[in-house]
Design a protein around this motif. Structure first.
Motif, PDB file in Angstrom:
ATOM      1  N   TRP A 177      35.644  44.435  38.961  1.00  0.00           N
ATOM      2  CA  TRP A 177      35.786  43.692  37.730  1.00  0.00           C
ATOM      3  C   TRP A 177      37.295  42.864  37.909  1.00  0.00           C
ATOM      4  N   LEU A 178      38.161  43.589  38.814  1.00  0.00           N
ATOM      5  CA  LEU A 178      39.251  42.848  39.129  1.00  0.00           C
ATOM      6  C   LEU A 178      38.929  41.781  40.027  1.00  0.00           C
ATOM      7  N   LEU A 179      37.937  41.822  41.038  1.00  0.00           N
ATOM      8  CA  LEU A 179      37.744  40.813  41.860  1.00  0.00           C
ATOM      9  C   LEU A 179      36.951  39.471  41.436  1.00  0.00           C
ATOM     10  N   ALA A 180      36.266  39.561  40.179  1.00  0.00           N
ATOM     11  CA  ALA A 180      35.322  38.666  39.536  1.00  0.00           C
ATOM     12  C   ALA A 180      36.229  37.504  39.166  1.00  0.00           C
ATOM     13  N   ARG A 181      37.233  37.153  39.685  1.00  0.00           N
ATOM     14  CA  ARG A 181      38.256  36.097  39.411  1.00  0.00           C
ATOM     15  C   ARG A 181      38.469  35.440  40.564  1.00  0.00           C
ATOM     16  N   PRO A 182      38.668  33.878  40.450  1.00  0.00           N
ATOM     17  CA  PRO A 182      37.816  33.002  39.451  1.00  0.00           C
ATOM     18  C   PRO A 182      36.405  33.217  39.431  1.00  0.00           C
ATOM     19  N   ALA A 183      35.682  32.821  38.518  1.00  0.00           N
ATOM     20  CA  ALA A 183      34.445  32.539  38.432  1.00  0.00           C
ATOM     21  C   ALA A 183      33.772  31.453  39.425  1.00  0.00           C
ATOM     22  N   PRO A 184      32.722  31.690  39.929  1.00  0.00           N
ATOM     23  CA  PRO A 184      32.218  30.628  40.708  1.00  0.00           C
ATOM     24  C   PRO A 184      31.681  29.184  39.800  1.00  0.00           C
TER      25      PRO A 184
END
Length: 410
Positions: A177-184
């Motif tokens: 969840w933390l790594l899902a930033r920024p979105a593609p």
């Protein structure tokens, strides 16, 4: 190391130290909360989950640093997301087999564990592509440190091996969840709208990753899985728990330093000015890793049994004898672990796969021979002896690689 590689490695290492310090500090409490049998059951389930998660995206995530444009990177992210969803769904069948054949009560948690592990690895490469090393460090702290804290809390609630699984899984999901930033580009919802025609074209362009690197990664993880299956069948769940504990703590430095170096080394090698420059960077990495590995192995050989009994309690004393036996193997693995990205950067995945198959055969030959002659501790000495020549050749080959990319080498 070059200045850029050193700075990136140190940034990742800072977060990794904190991430791994928490499980290490909590280790004595965990081993006094959970029995060797509980660790054995958890370790078997987690090894299977890791085996599937490591190929959860068919290794397409490792192609992300190769994509220089945002639209193509977003397409590759869409491909990874769909493959991971398929692998997670397929793991339900594996869970059913585990429940039926092994009688493992934790089997129902397997799909969630696969999703957590696969998503963390995938999104770590997404962060690596943009060199967001501080974010990677924070995610590692959540995954390793947070997972260990949850395991202890659930253990105090008497949840048994289920507490170990749920704690580790929650840590992985939190890191993802933390790594899902920024979105593609196009956002996360856009991953599911990407047309299949474009994804198939992109998949074909990066076909070496599923065709060559996926078997390599799967076989590497399968080594841990089959080892625990063999130990549990030969000597029981407690022996599997002892092996898992010893490897967990002895490989922690490799995960700590090696993982940070690998994430920094991969993009660094892709930017090397020449083959000679790339070889120089690899040799520097080898020497730096060896300078750390050798003293650690010496400590285990001299004081390993006493350290384990003191730290983890009397019921784990045999793990200390095992630690002494596998100390040479641990040192070799420490140096080799981060170098796995070298053959990906150099387009030599076919060579790496062929060599890995040889290594698998040597590992299990040493393990089985040692088990037969000396039980659990004998297995450790057998593995250390059988892997010495293999790793020596591997290090020599990488340090003296002639040209890149290179797929014709035998």
């Amino acid at each position: 190391m070059t200045g850029g590689l050193l700075r990136a490695t140190l940034t990742l290492l800072t977060g990794s130290v904190a991430a791994h310090a928490i499980p290490l500090v909590l280790g004595p409490a965990l081993t006094r909360t959970y029995s060797p049998e509980a660790f054995g059951q958890f370790s078997l389930l987690w090894a299977v989950a890791t085996n599937l998660a490591v190929v959860g995206c068919a290794r397409y995530e490792f192609a992300l640093p190769l994509e220089t444009t945002e639209p193509r990177a977003a397409q590759l992210m869409a491909l990874c997301a769909r493959v991971l969803l398929a692998v997670t769904a397929a793991s339900v069948a594996v869970a059913a087999v585990l429940a039926a054949v092994r009688g493992l009560p934790l089997a129902w948690t397997l799909p969630l564990a696969v999703l957590a592990g696969g998503a963390t690895q995938w999104l770590s490469l997404w962060a690596t592509r943009s060199q967001r090393f501080a974010l990677l460090s924070a995610a590692r702290l959540v995954q390793q440190g947070g997972g260990a804290v949850l395991q202890l809390l659930l253990g105090l609630l008497k949840m048994g091996p289920l507490g170990l699984v749920l704690g580790a899984t929650a840590g992985g999901l939190g890191a993802a969840w933390l790594l899902a930033r920024p979105a593609p580009a196009g956002g996360w919802a856009g991953l599911w709208r990407a047309p299949w025609a474009g994804l198939r074209t992109l998949a074909a362009q990066h076909k070496d990753f599923p065709l060559l690197n996926t078997p390599h990664a799967f076989l590497g993880a399968l080594q841990d899985t089959l080892t625990l299956v063999l130990l549990a069948a030969w000597t029981g769940d407690a022996a599997a728990g002892l092996w898992a504990l010893a490897l967990r703590y002895l490989k922690a430095p490799a995960t700590l330093v090696g993982g940070a170096l690998a994430q920094a080394l991969y993009p660094n090698l892709l930017k090397a000015a020449s083959p000679a420059d790339a070889r120089r960077r690899v040799r520097q990495a080898q020497l730096g890793l060896a300078a750390v590995a050798c003293p650690l192995a010496a400590v285990l050989l001299v004081w390993g049994p006493g350290l384990f009994a003191w730290a983890f309690g009397a019921q784990w004393a045999e793990a200390g004898q095992l630690a002494r036996a596998i100390a040479p193997y641990i040192a070799l693995h420490f140096v080799a672990s981060p170098l796995a990205v070298v053959t990906m950067a150099w387009g030599a995945q076919g060579w790496a796969l062929r060599l890995a198959l040889v290594g698998q055969c040597l590992f299990f030959a040493g393990l089985a021979t040692g088990l037969h002659l000396g039980g659990l501790v004998g297995a450790g000495w057998g593995v250390s002896a059988s892997m010495l020549a293999y790793f020596a050749y591997y290090f020599w080959a990488l340090a003296n690689w002639e040209d890149m990319p290179h797929e014709s080498r035998a």
